[in-house]
Design a protein around this motif. Structure first.
Motif, PDB file in Angstrom:
ATOM      1  N   GLY A 331      12.183  29.751 -11.519  1.00  0.00           N
ATOM      2  CA  GLY A 331      12.493  29.902 -12.921  1.00  0.00           C
ATOM      3  C   GLY A 331      11.284  29.907 -13.830  1.00  0.00           C
ATOM      4  N   GLU A 332      10.096  29.635 -13.289  1.00  0.00           N
ATOM      5  CA  GLU A 332       8.880  29.636 -14.085  1.00  0.00           C
ATOM      6  C   GLU A 332       8.126  30.950 -13.905  1.00  0.00           C
ATOM      7  OE1 GLU A 332       7.991  24.814 -13.974  1.00  0.00           O
ATOM      8  OE2 GLU A 332       6.768  26.178 -12.749  1.00  0.00           O
ATOM      9  N   HIS A 333       7.308  31.267 -14.879  1.00  0.00           N
ATOM     10  CA  HIS A 333       6.474  32.472 -14.845  1.00  0.00           C
ATOM     11  C   HIS A 333       5.013  32.054 -14.893  1.00  0.00           C
ATOM     12  CE1 HIS A 333       9.975  35.069 -15.963  1.00  0.00           C
ATOM     13  NE2 HIS A 333      10.335  33.989 -16.636  1.00  0.00           N
ATOM     14  N   VAL A 334       4.158  32.703 -14.109  1.00  0.00           N
ATOM     15  CA  VAL A 334       2.729  32.452 -14.188  1.00  0.00           C
ATOM     16  C   VAL A 334       2.033  33.771 -14.495  1.00  0.00           C
ATOM     17  CG1 VAL A 334       2.479  32.621 -11.659  1.00  0.00           C
ATOM     18  CG2 VAL A 334       0.679  31.544 -13.022  1.00  0.00           C
ATOM     19  N   LEU A 335       1.245  33.778 -15.564  1.00  0.00           N
ATOM     20  CA  LEU A 335       0.626  35.023 -15.995  1.00  0.00           C
ATOM     21  C   LEU A 335      -0.758  34.747 -16.557  1.00  0.00           C
ATOM     22  CD1 LEU A 335       2.145  36.059 -19.410  1.00  0.00           C
ATOM     23  CD2 LEU A 335       3.032  34.108 -18.176  1.00  0.00           C
ATOM     24  N   PRO A 336      -1.680  35.693 -16.406  1.00  0.00           N
ATOM     25  CA  PRO A 336      -2.997  35.511 -17.011  1.00  0.00           C
ATOM     26  C   PRO A 336      -2.874  35.422 -18.522  1.00  0.00           C
ATOM     27  CG  PRO A 336      -2.739  37.760 -16.206  1.00  0.00           C
ATOM     28  CD  PRO A 336      -1.565  36.982 -15.713  1.00  0.00           C
ATOM     29  N   VAL A 337      -3.728  34.616 -19.136  1.00  0.00           N
ATOM     30  CA  VAL A 337      -3.654  34.426 -20.584  1.00  0.00           C
ATOM     31  C   VAL A 337      -3.797  35.760 -21.309  1.00  0.00           C
ATOM     32  CG1 VAL A 337      -4.889  33.406 -22.539  1.00  0.00           C
ATOM     33  CG2 VAL A 337      -4.316  32.014 -20.549  1.00  0.00           C
ATOM     34  N   ALA A 338      -4.597  36.679 -20.769  1.00  0.00           N
ATOM     35  CA  ALA A 338      -4.750  37.979 -21.418  1.00  0.00           C
ATOM     36  C   ALA A 338      -3.432  38.717 -21.550  1.00  0.00           C
ATOM     37  CB  ALA A 338      -5.753  38.840 -20.647  1.00  0.00           C
ATOM     38  N   ALA A 339      -2.481  38.445 -20.668  1.00  0.00           N
ATOM     39  CA  ALA A 339      -1.188  39.125 -20.719  1.00  0.00           C
ATOM     40  C   ALA A 339      -0.267  38.545 -21.777  1.00  0.00           C
ATOM     41  CB  ALA A 339      -0.500  39.074 -19.347  1.00  0.00           C
ATOM     42  N   LEU A 340      -0.591  37.374 -22.336  1.00  0.00           N
ATOM     43  CA  LEU A 340       0.269  36.794 -23.369  1.00  0.00           C
ATOM     44  C   LEU A 340       0.396  37.715 -24.575  1.00  0.00           C
ATOM     45  CD1 LEU A 340      -0.964  33.097 -23.265  1.00  0.00           C
ATOM     46  CD2 LEU A 340       1.318  33.916 -22.614  1.00  0.00           C
ATOM     47  N   ALA A 341      -0.689  38.428 -24.885  1.00  0.00           N
ATOM     48  CA  ALA A 341      -0.665  39.319 -26.043  1.00  0.00           C
ATOM     49  C   ALA A 341       0.257  40.508 -25.842  1.00  0.00           C
ATOM     50  CB  ALA A 341      -2.081  39.813 -26.357  1.00  0.00           C
ATOM     51  N   THR A 342       0.708  40.740 -24.600  1.00  0.00           N
ATOM     52  CA  THR A 342       1.661  41.828 -24.351  1.00  0.00           C
ATOM     53  C   THR A 342       3.099  41.352 -24.495  1.00  0.00           C
ATOM     54  OG1 THR A 342       1.940  41.505 -21.940  1.00  0.00           O
ATOM     55  CG2 THR A 342       0.000  42.737 -22.683  1.00  0.00           C
ATOM     56  N   THR A 343       3.286  40.096 -24.915  1.00  0.00           N
ATOM     57  CA  THR A 343       4.623  39.544 -25.145  1.00  0.00           C
ATOM     58  C   THR A 343       4.761  39.188 -26.626  1.00  0.00           C
ATOM     59  OG1 THR A 343       4.121  37.178 -24.883  1.00  0.00           O
ATOM     60  CG2 THR A 343       4.391  38.464 -22.864  1.00  0.00           C
ATOM     61  N   SER A 344       5.938  38.761 -27.008  1.00  0.00           N
ATOM     62  CA  SER A 344       6.185  38.361 -28.400  1.00  0.00           C
ATOM     63  C   SER A 344       5.850  36.902 -28.654  1.00  0.00           C
ATOM     64  CB  SER A 344       7.663  38.601 -28.744  1.00  0.00           C
ATOM     65  OG  SER A 344       8.510  37.858 -27.869  1.00  0.00           O
ATOM     66  N   LEU A 345       5.478  36.134 -27.620  1.00  0.00           N
ATOM     67  CA  LEU A 345       5.289  34.694 -27.768  1.00  0.00           C
ATOM     68  C   LEU A 345       4.242  34.305 -28.808  1.00  0.00           C
ATOM     69  CD1 LEU A 345       5.532  33.629 -24.022  1.00  0.00           C
ATOM     70  CD2 LEU A 345       7.247  33.284 -25.804  1.00  0.00           C
TER      71      LEU A 345
END
Length: 512
Positions: A331-345
């Motif tokens: 249920g958890e997601h692990v992603l590089p911080v650089a990819a955060l900008a590709t989300t709405s978060l």
């Protein structure tokens, strides 16, 4: 004045042959790509210690740069933390320039011609990268398989624009259009890795090497097909398909570890290789980092290096590293911080503050203990809950951290044997490494603007444990690498640093 024979036209010609259907989108993306690179270049012109700039004069309607030869360069007020392409044109002695390569050519400063060619290649390759990408920014992000959870490489391949602040964000000299489509992670290819057999007696091995990469008295060294063709100039045996990650030379094997290959090409600004010293220190450094991470109370994991091998050459070497996915619970997601900008978060101030609090807590805790992480958006990953809450961090690639023996000794920690370049007790050097990568890099790139970064830091900094490092972060300007000056100083070695105004004390333009 004419544009240099441009990489734009060369890519269009190649694209017409290898992927003609992409040509219209490529052409449509060119203006935005030029603006993105020009914005990064303007940041450098506004803040880096360039020797041919005599002065900077902010005014009511923008920023004026005075060149040592008497010319004037005018553009908008500069937000050093903005990732949007808000600089669409500048004026040099009244003439308008919307192309970063053309501007650098007109400036005519030492080494400008070579850098202009890199800027042209960066903008053209960025347009090519954007031509094949279309990622909606909603959260949760839907992925086309059971449960909607991304595999590790899927998050990596959402990062299309490369380095958020480097003008050479997509510079890939030596890569044809076919190469970029075949190997660039943003184009989502499958890459067929190969192996080269080297007598075990002629290899340096650190850690464990799997049986599938052994044959009699030989070790099988994974090789990237571009490296085999352009550098090694030798045949290789087919091995396994893999998906390229953000760094391009590191690839994810299906259901298996990540493979860091030697790829002797200049990516962004440096020729990336795997040094003999990094192979030698891989296993002990991995063990050391694992023990250190345990001191964070579960807030940080460090991916283990499973094995590293070198044929005593940076051109033929490889590392096997566990996937960050092993640290994510169901249920958890692990992603590089650089990819955060590709989300709405990051659009939520409370979410951004929560992420900044987690990242700064871990970074400052380790810095106090004696380890400065190079925690930029590629090396640092975040584990999110199903609703996007930041839970824990994962760090990978220990090759460029800095370690203070004196600080470690104060905490009763014994460091492993390390290359001399990794060791320093200089607090300025340690803080530059962490603050330049984490605050001026990962957090700024996630926030996307000075005002958003300032709000997050203002919320978080007062509640962090008070240490001399925190005091330096709160009171001083932020360090960052002078990336453009480094490219305009081809004879120099090592990093060159500059400072940016502290987000909480600066005034920023509206960048849209």
């Amino acid at each position: 004045m004419h544009r240099p024979p441009t990489a734009e036209a060369e890519i269009a010609e190649e694209l017409a042959v290898v992927r003609p259907g992409l040509l219209p989108r490529y052409a449509a993306k060119l203006p935005g790509a030029r603006a993105a690179v020009l914005t990064r270049l303007w940041r450098a012109l506004a803040y880096e210690p360039l020797p041919w700039l005599a002065g900077r004069e902010p005014g009511a309607h923008g920023l004026t740069l005075r060149l040592a030869d008497g010319r004037s360069l005018r553009g908008p007020h500069a937000d050093p933390y903005a990732t949007s392409a808000y600089v669409t044109a500048v004026r040099l002695d009244g003439e308008r320039y919307d192309d970063p390569a053309r501007l650098m050519t007109a400036l005519g400063v030492p080494h400008a011609a070579g850098f202009a060619a890199e800027l042209a290649g960066s903008a053209a390759s960025l347009a090519l990268s954007r031509a094949g990408a279309d990622h909606p920014k909603e959260w949760p992000v839907g992925f086309p398989h059971a449960g909607g959870r991304a595999q590790d490489w899927e998050w990596e391949q959402r990062v299309v624009d490369g380095h958020p602040f480097h003008p050479n964000c997509r510079s890939r000299p030596g890569f044809s259009v076919a190469d970029q489509l075949a190997y660039g992670p943003e184009h989502r290819p499958v890459v067929g890795l190969g192996t080269v057999a080297v007598p075990a007696a002629d290899c340096l091995l650190s850690g464990d090497w799997p049986d599938e990469l052994r044959a009699a008295d030989d070790l099988l060294v994974p090789v990237h097909p571009w490296q085999a063709a352009h550098v090694l100039g030798r045949p290789y045996d087919a091995w396994r398909p893999a998906r390229p990650l953000m760094s391009l030379r590191t690839l994810a094997l299906p259901g298996g570890p990540h493979v860091k290959t030697a790829l002797s090409a200049r990516l962004t600004s440096s020729v990336r290789d795997i040094s003999v010293s990094s192979v030698r220190s891989a296993a002990p450094l991995s063990d050391f980092a694992e023990d250190l991470a345990a001191r964070t109370g579960g807030l940080l994991h460090v991916t283990r290096t499973l094995g590293a091998v070198s044929a005593h050459s940076p051109d033929l070497a490889a590392l096997l590293r566990e996937s960050p996915e092993v640290y994510a619970a169901p249920g958890e997601h692990v992603l590089p911080v650089a990819a955060l900008a590709t989300t709405s978060l990051p659009g939520s101030p409370s979410w951004l503050a929560a992420f900044a609090r987690l990242a700064l807590t871990v970074g400052l805790l380790l810095l106090e203990a004696g380890v400065a992480l190079e925690a930029h958006g590629q090396n640092l990953l975040v584990i999110l809950s199903a609703d996007g809450t930041p839970l824990r961090l994962v760090y990978r690639d220990l090759a460029d951290i800095r370690i203070s023996p004196a600080r470690l000794a104060r905490h009763g920690i014994t460091p492993p044997g390390l290359a001399a370049r990794m060791v320093t007790d200089d607090p300025t050097a340690l803080r530059r490494k962490l603050f330049g990568s984490l605050v001026a890099g990962a957090l700024a790139g996630t926030a996307g603007s000075g005002p958003a970064l300032a709000a997050a830091l203002a919320d978080v900094l007062p509640g962090l444990p008070r240490t001399p490092d925190l005091a330096a972060l709160r009171e001083g300007p932020l360090p960052t690498k002078a990336l453009t000056l480094m490219r305009l100083s081809p004879g120099g070695t090592g990093d060159v640093w500059t400072t940016l105004p502290h987000p909480c004390a600066a005034r920023f333009p509206v960048t849209g």
